[in-house]
Design a protein around this motif. Structure first.
Motif, PDB file in Angstrom:
ATOM      1  N   GLN A 218       4.019   8.476  18.707  1.00 51.30           N
ATOM      2  CA  GLN A 218       4.132   9.468  17.635  1.00 51.30           C
ATOM      3  C   GLN A 218       4.650   8.871  16.322  1.00 51.30           C
ATOM      4  OE1 GLN A 218       6.151  13.144  18.867  1.00 51.30           O
ATOM      5  NE2 GLN A 218       6.648  13.594  16.721  1.00 51.30           N
ATOM      6  N   VAL A 219       5.083   7.610  16.377  1.00 50.92           N
ATOM      7  CA  VAL A 219       5.686   6.981  15.195  1.00 50.92           C
ATOM      8  C   VAL A 219       4.711   6.951  14.033  1.00 50.92           C
ATOM      9  CG1 VAL A 219       6.580   4.821  14.244  1.00 50.92           C
ATOM     10  CG2 VAL A 219       7.354   5.617  16.480  1.00 50.92           C
ATOM     11  N   LEU A 223       5.099   8.361  10.213  1.00 53.34           N
ATOM     12  CA  LEU A 223       5.035   7.488   9.039  1.00 53.34           C
ATOM     13  C   LEU A 223       4.074   8.015   7.973  1.00 53.34           C
ATOM     14  CD1 LEU A 223       5.071   3.899  10.618  1.00 53.34           C
ATOM     15  CD2 LEU A 223       6.933   5.090   9.463  1.00 53.34           C
ATOM     16  N   GLU A 224       3.179   8.893   8.356  1.00 50.42           N
ATOM     17  CA  GLU A 224       2.242   9.458   7.379  1.00 50.42           C
ATOM     18  C   GLU A 224       2.975  10.193   6.263  1.00 50.42           C
ATOM     19  OE1 GLU A 224      -0.645  11.902   9.301  1.00 50.42           O
ATOM     20  OE2 GLU A 224      -1.482  10.269  10.495  1.00 50.42           O
ATOM     21  N   GLU A 225       4.167  10.699   6.566  1.00 49.15           N
ATOM     22  CA  GLU A 225       4.930  11.460   5.581  1.00 49.15           C
ATOM     23  C   GLU A 225       5.802  10.572   4.697  1.00 49.15           C
ATOM     24  OE1 GLU A 225       7.195  14.274   7.801  1.00 49.15           O
ATOM     25  OE2 GLU A 225       5.469  14.931   8.994  1.00 49.15           O
ATOM     26  N   ALA A 253       0.119   2.400   8.130  1.00 56.83           N
ATOM     27  CA  ALA A 253       0.240   3.832   7.840  1.00 56.83           C
ATOM     28  C   ALA A 253       0.380   4.088   6.337  1.00 56.83           C
ATOM     29  CB  ALA A 253       1.441   4.412   8.582  1.00 56.83           C
ATOM     30  N   GLY A 254       0.099   3.062   5.518  1.00 57.68           N
ATOM     31  CA  GLY A 254       0.175   3.229   4.080  1.00 57.68           C
ATOM     32  C   GLY A 254       1.587   3.275   3.533  1.00 57.68           C
ATOM     33  N   VAL A 255       2.563   2.858   4.331  1.00 62.17           N
ATOM     34  CA  VAL A 255       3.964   2.834   3.904  1.00 62.17           C
ATOM     35  C   VAL A 255       4.248   1.480   3.247  1.00 62.17           C
ATOM     36  CG1 VAL A 255       6.360   2.904   4.681  1.00 62.17           C
ATOM     37  CG2 VAL A 255       4.661   4.430   5.715  1.00 62.17           C
ATOM     38  N   LEU A 256       4.835   1.494   2.066  1.00 58.87           N
ATOM     39  CA  LEU A 256       5.073   0.276   1.303  1.00 58.87           C
ATOM     40  C   LEU A 256       6.422  -0.328   1.679  1.00 58.87           C
ATOM     41  CD1 LEU A 256       3.907   1.602  -2.189  1.00 58.87           C
ATOM     42  CD2 LEU A 256       2.523   0.779  -0.262  1.00 58.87           C
TER      43      LEU A 256
END
Length: 331
Positions: A218-219, A223-225, A253-256
């Motif tokens: 579910q991580v 991370l999408e948020e 997940a697009g996290v910088l």
């Protein structure tokens, strides 16, 4: 008759290790080996090709006649041991075993270029002709997450344990400064030690946060948020040679990532790019504030991350390169 290779997996953390070992296995199959994971060398022919994820096991089995070996060097073993035990003798022995195994191995896999340089300095020789650098990573890029990403949001995340080496306290200090400057900032923490994390955040007067423990599967959804992900480390040898899998988890997940520049291999790959910010705690908070407030071109960020996953974090790319290196060594 098909050649046979065995991959030794008698380790407690094999679920994590196997992601990396699967890449090596795929490459070996490409060059004609039948591969099998094993937990014991009982009844395994002495001349068989064996992949070991620990140098100490090569040292152990070399003197039992197993000399056709490949090594995956995961970390700076002696330096890690010294952190835990403070024993110079133990460090010396482990360093000796590592260098012995590297001298004897047909091929060596390092997780960073700096790790290769670190061990070449220790062994007083070059391993270039038989070494391959492949970072630790555990994710593939999900392009669809970028459709929902809003990089104007100041949502920070931390995923990991509260072990001292993961620098959660230092991370919380950095976020506290961000929150003082940005009342709309939010800190999303995912950890097993929920109550302790809440206590630390409350002690630092952090207001906007959530702490949860979620299943591994579910991580990525969580991370999408998030917009930014912390991965801060102390500037010591153990971290300089490392390539944490957490970075690939964030980027997929697009996290910088907001990371420590002592993570040298990733730092070299992120230089000049907009998808990450190198931070040394207490030294560049103004720079970080500017970074999170500047407008980001989502398409440019996606392109940079895609390029990274097409090369640095690409199973296909690494398999192709390993096959090419093995020509003349294993064939």
């Amino acid at each position: 008759m098909e050649k046979k290779a065995y991959i030794y997996i008698n380790y407690a953390n094999i679920v994590v290790l196997k992601v990396y070992l699967d890449v090596i296995k795929t490459a070996l199959i490409k060059i004609g080996y039948e591969c099998e994971y094993i937990e014991s060398l009982d009844n395994i022919p002495k001349k068989a090709l064996i992949v070991f994820p620990m140098a100490k096991d090569i040292f152990k089995y070399y003197f039992k006649g197993y000399r056709n070996v490949i090594l995956w060097q995961q970390g700076a073993t002696g330096a890690e041991s010294f952190m835990r035990h403070k024993s110079k003798m133990r460090k010396f022995i482990l360093d000796f075993m590592d260098c012995f195994a590297m001298n004897k191995a047909k091929m060596i896999f390092f997780v960073s270029q700096y790790m290769q340089e670190y061990y070449e300095a220790k062994a007083h020789r070059s391993f270039a002709k038989k070494a391959y650098v492949m970072p630790c990573f555990n994710e593939t890029l999900d392009v669809s997450v970028f459709e929902k990403k809003d990089y104007s949001k100041k949502v920070f995340t931390y995923v990991g344990s509260l072990d001292l080496w993961q620098c959660f306290n230092e991370t919380a200090d950095v976020y506290a400064e961000i929150e003082k400057r940005n009342s709309d900032a939010f800190f999303k923490v995912l950890t097993f030690n929920v109550e302790k994390a809440k206590e630390i955040l409350a002690d630092k007067n952090i207001k906007n946060f959530s702490v949860a423990c979620v299943p591994k599967e579910q991580v990525k959804k969580e991370l999408e948020e998030a917009t930014y992900g912390f991965i801060l480390r102390h500037d010591i040898e153990v971290n300089r040679v490392a390539t944490p899998t957490k970075i690939s988890s964030y980027l997929s997940a697009g996290v910088l990532p907001v990371y420590s520049s002592c993570l040298r291999d990733f730092h070299a790959n992120a230089a000049g790019k907009s998808f990450a910010f190198a931070l040394n705690p207490g030294k560049d908070l103004d720079g970080l504030a500017n970074y999170i407030n500047e407008e980001k071109d989502k398409n440019s960020v996606l392109k940079e991350i895609q390029d990274l996953f097409d090369t640095y974090y690409s199973v296909e790319n690494h398999v192709k390169n390993i096959v090419a290196l093995s020509d003349g060594i294993l064939k």
